[in-house]
Design a protein around this motif. Structure first.
Motif, PDB file in Angstrom:
ATOM      1  N   PRO A  90      51.444  37.885  50.233  1.00 30.13           N
ATOM      2  CA  PRO A  90      52.617  38.695  49.876  1.00 30.13           C
ATOM      3  C   PRO A  90      53.168  38.311  48.505  1.00 30.13           C
ATOM      4  O   PRO A  90      53.272  37.140  48.161  1.00 30.13           O
ATOM      5  N   GLY A  91      53.510  39.300  47.726  1.00 27.38           N
ATOM      6  CA  GLY A  91      54.046  39.062  46.391  1.00 27.38           C
ATOM      7  C   GLY A  91      52.929  38.939  45.373  1.00 27.38           C
ATOM      8  O   GLY A  91      52.874  39.709  44.410  1.00 27.38           O
ATOM      9  N   PHE A  92      52.058  37.981  45.568  1.00 31.09           N
ATOM     10  CA  PHE A  92      50.948  37.791  44.626  1.00 31.09           C
ATOM     11  C   PHE A  92      50.015  38.995  44.625  1.00 31.09           C
ATOM     12  O   PHE A  92      49.392  39.302  43.606  1.00 31.09           O
ATOM     13  N   ASN A  93      49.937  39.693  45.766  1.00 35.97           N
ATOM     14  CA  ASN A  93      49.018  40.835  45.822  1.00 35.97           C
ATOM     15  C   ASN A  93      49.471  41.987  44.913  1.00 35.97           C
ATOM     16  O   ASN A  93      48.655  42.839  44.556  1.00 35.97           O
ATOM     17  N   LEU A  94      50.746  42.019  44.516  1.00 34.67           N
ATOM     18  CA  LEU A  94      51.184  43.040  43.571  1.00 34.67           C
ATOM     19  C   LEU A  94      50.467  42.882  42.231  1.00 34.67           C
ATOM     20  O   LEU A  94      50.280  43.864  41.499  1.00 34.67           O
ATOM     21  N   TYR A  95      50.097  41.644  41.904  1.00 31.84           N
ATOM     22  CA  TYR A  95      49.291  41.387  40.711  1.00 31.84           C
ATOM     23  C   TYR A  95      47.804  41.478  41.004  1.00 31.84           C
ATOM     24  O   TYR A  95      47.028  42.074  40.238  1.00 31.84           O
ATOM     25  N   ALA A  96      47.391  40.920  42.134  1.00 33.26           N
ATOM     26  CA  ALA A  96      45.963  40.775  42.416  1.00 33.26           C
ATOM     27  C   ALA A  96      45.269  42.111  42.642  1.00 33.26           C
ATOM     28  O   ALA A  96      44.127  42.298  42.199  1.00 33.26           O
ATOM     29  N   LEU A  97      45.921  43.046  43.317  1.00 38.29           N
ATOM     30  CA  LEU A  97      45.259  44.319  43.624  1.00 38.29           C
ATOM     31  C   LEU A  97      44.841  45.059  42.355  1.00 38.29           C
ATOM     32  O   LEU A  97      43.655  45.379  42.184  1.00 38.29           O
ATOM     33  N   PRO A  98      45.762  45.336  41.425  1.00 40.17           N
ATOM     34  CA  PRO A  98      45.321  46.033  40.207  1.00 40.17           C
ATOM     35  C   PRO A  98      44.466  45.153  39.298  1.00 40.17           C
ATOM     36  O   PRO A  98      43.571  45.669  38.613  1.00 40.17           O
ATOM     37  N   ALA A  99      44.721  43.839  39.291  1.00 37.05           N
ATOM     38  CA  ALA A  99      43.948  42.963  38.409  1.00 37.05           C
ATOM     39  C   ALA A  99      42.476  42.940  38.776  1.00 37.05           C
ATOM     40  O   ALA A  99      41.593  43.066  37.915  1.00 37.05           O
ATOM     41  N   ARG A 100      42.172  42.807  40.062  1.00 34.67           N
ATOM     42  CA  ARG A 100      40.765  42.715  40.468  1.00 34.67           C
ATOM     43  C   ARG A 100      40.075  44.065  40.348  1.00 34.67           C
ATOM     44  O   ARG A 100      38.923  44.146  39.911  1.00 34.67           O
ATOM     45  N   LEU A 101      40.768  45.142  40.723  1.00 36.75           N
ATOM     46  CA  LEU A 101      40.181  46.469  40.587  1.00 36.75           C
ATOM     47  C   LEU A 101      39.955  46.798  39.117  1.00 36.75           C
ATOM     48  O   LEU A 101      38.922  47.374  38.753  1.00 36.75           O
ATOM     49  N   GLY A 102      40.900  46.417  38.266  1.00 39.17           N
ATOM     50  CA  GLY A 102      40.741  46.653  36.835  1.00 39.17           C
ATOM     51  C   GLY A 102      39.580  45.872  36.256  1.00 39.17           C
ATOM     52  O   GLY A 102      38.845  46.371  35.384  1.00 39.17           O
ATOM     53  N   GLU A 103      39.389  44.635  36.704  1.00 39.82           N
ATOM     54  CA  GLU A 103      38.265  43.830  36.221  1.00 39.82           C
ATOM     55  C   GLU A 103      36.936  44.483  36.574  1.00 39.82           C
ATOM     56  O   GLU A 103      36.021  44.558  35.743  1.00 39.82           O
ATOM     57  N   VAL A 104      36.831  44.987  37.792  1.00 32.18           N
ATOM     58  CA  VAL A 104      35.592  45.638  38.226  1.00 32.18           C
ATOM     59  C   VAL A 104      35.350  46.926  37.434  1.00 32.18           C
ATOM     60  O   VAL A 104      34.233  47.188  36.977  1.00 32.18           O
ATOM     61  N   LEU A 105      36.403  47.722  37.251  1.00 37.78           N
ATOM     62  CA  LEU A 105      36.264  48.949  36.484  1.00 37.78           C
ATOM     63  C   LEU A 105      35.836  48.668  35.049  1.00 37.78           C
ATOM     64  O   LEU A 105      35.008  49.398  34.480  1.00 37.78           O
ATOM     65  N   LYS A 106      36.383  47.621  34.465  1.00 35.15           N
ATOM     66  CA  LYS A 106      36.029  47.273  33.086  1.00 35.15           C
ATOM     67  C   LYS A 106      34.564  46.880  32.973  1.00 35.15           C
ATOM     68  O   LYS A 106      33.878  47.228  32.010  1.00 35.15           O
ATOM     69  N   LYS A 107      34.060  46.150  33.949  1.00 34.01           N
ATOM     70  CA  LYS A 107      32.657  45.743  33.923  1.00 34.01           C
ATOM     71  C   LYS A 107      31.726  46.942  34.132  1.00 34.01           C
ATOM     72  O   LYS A 107      30.660  47.027  33.520  1.00 34.01           O
ATOM     73  N   LEU A 108      32.126  47.861  34.989  1.00 33.68           N
ATOM     74  CA  LEU A 108      31.275  49.008  35.297  1.00 33.68           C
ATOM     75  C   LEU A 108      31.310  50.081  34.215  1.00 33.68           C
ATOM     76  O   LEU A 108      30.286  50.708  33.925  1.00 33.68           O
ATOM     77  N   ASP A 109      32.496  50.318  33.643  1.00 34.71           N
ATOM     78  CA  ASP A 109      32.630  51.398  32.654  1.00 34.71           C
ATOM     79  C   ASP A 109      33.883  51.144  31.831  1.00 34.71           C
ATOM     80  O   ASP A 109      34.939  51.731  32.084  1.00 34.71           O
ATOM     81  N   GLU A 110      33.744  50.290  30.827  1.00 30.89           N
ATOM     82  CA  GLU A 110      34.905  49.871  30.039  1.00 30.89           C
ATOM     83  C   GLU A 110      35.543  51.039  29.297  1.00 30.89           C
ATOM     84  O   GLU A 110      36.760  51.063  29.092  1.00 30.89           O
ATOM     85  N   LYS A 111      34.755  52.020  28.886  1.00 28.85           N
ATOM     86  CA  LYS A 111      35.275  53.124  28.079  1.00 28.85           C
ATOM     87  C   LYS A 111      35.666  54.338  28.924  1.00 28.85           C
ATOM     88  O   LYS A 111      36.056  55.366  28.370  1.00 28.85           O
ATOM     89  N   GLY A 112      35.572  54.232  30.242  1.00 29.96           N
ATOM     90  CA  GLY A 112      35.928  55.354  31.100  1.00 29.96           C
ATOM     91  C   GLY A 112      37.432  55.481  31.271  1.00 29.96           C
ATOM     92  O   GLY A 112      38.225  54.758  30.661  1.00 29.96           O
ATOM     93  N   ASN A 113      37.835  56.411  32.137  1.00 33.23           N
ATOM     94  CA  ASN A 113      39.265  56.665  32.349  1.00 33.23           C
ATOM     95  C   ASN A 113      39.841  55.815  33.472  1.00 33.23           C
ATOM     96  O   ASN A 113      40.999  55.975  33.849  1.00 33.23           O
TER      97      ASN A 113
END
Length: 273
Positions: free
Chosen positions: A157-180
């Motif tokens: 609780p609390g930390f997940n407000l950072y962790a959820l978008p941070a981890r999803l963003g990291e994966v998206l950046k690795k898969l398609d950094e220039k995508g939307n």
């Protein structure tokens, strides 16, 4: 000065790490996969490559379960916030008996909504954990955290407000950094967090300056309106989950095709005449 025995070098990016580091500070490759003695790291040429023993495992079923749980949470919260608004309106109108009857009728929904929320978090944790574990098999390197930590983060609780978008963003950046994906993720975060802040301020002001009946009606409407925007953010998040699924599946198929295609033989040199 730190002794050489307290250091290890990363064969992937040649960074020097302390003995206590379990992952390279620069490229995040785990120590057990990338560690070499700094004295044995070649000064020229490539270091021995990291051998990935894991294989890609589909995350589609976990994404389906996550989607179902998220939609159930969204619909349940919509219903509960709307009905609580109606309860507040009835009490503000002086119809206390009808308000109490309506509140008693929605108690099961109020109990189910938190359960749906917990199930959605568990489904997301299971999904993102396997996505993180798949990164090396897709030749995308490593996440900042292990697969185990990727599972634990969303449940704090609390930390997940950072962790959820941070981890999803990291994966998206690795898969398609220039995508939307990353801009959409930023929009989803704003839509989820900003309404909660605004609603908190509005409810506090209502409590200070309105009567009890008006406060109940105002707070109910405010919570409902805030969740309308939060639901938009959640739906964008679900869309991004399936975007990750599409990108990962495409890359997995591409890697499998490359692995099964034999290398073309080198052309023979022309004979001297």
């Amino acid at each position: 000065m730190t002794a050489d025995t307290e250091l290890w070098a990363c064969r992937v990016c040649r960074s020097i790490n302390s003995r206590r580091s379990n992952r390279c500070y620069s490229c995040h490759t785990p120590r057990e996969a990338a560690a070499v003695n700094p004295a044995e790291l070649p000064t020229t040429g490539a270091a021995p490559p990291v051998i990935h023993t894991g294989s890609y495992q589909s995350t589609e079923m976990r994404a389906v379960l996550l989607t179902v749980a998220a939609i159930a949470f969204i619909l349940g919260t919509f219903a509960s916030t709307f009905l609580l608004w109606q309860v507040g309106s009835l009490r503000a109108a002086g119809d206390r008996a009808a308000a109490n009857d309506l509140f008693d009728g929605i108690r099961p929904i109020l109990v189910l909504v938190p359960i749906f929320g917990v199930l959605a978090l568990l489904a997301y944790a299971a999904w993102i954990s396997r996505v993180v574990a798949n990164l090396p098999a897709l030749k995308l390197g490593y996440s900042r955290v292990s697969a185990t930590m990727a599972f634990i983060e969303p449940l704090i609780p609390g930390f997940n407000l950072y962790a959820l978008p941070a981890r999803l963003g990291e994966v998206l950046k690795k898969l398609d950094e220039k995508g939307n994906g990353l801009p959409l993720l930023g929009l989803a975060a704003v839509l989820f967090l900003a309404p909660a802040v605004v609603a908190g301020i509005a409810i506090r002001l209502s409590r200070e300056f309105e009567t009890t009946g008006d406060f109940l009606r105002t707070s109910g409407f405010t919570l409902f309106l805030a969740f309308v925007f939060q639901a938009m953010g959640l739906l964008i998040g679900v869309y991004l989950v399936w975007q990750v699924e599409r990108l990962a599946r495409t890359r997995s198929e591409s890697e499998a095709t490359n692995a099964s295609t034999p290398a073309s033989p080198a052309s023979p040199a022309p004979a001297d005449r």
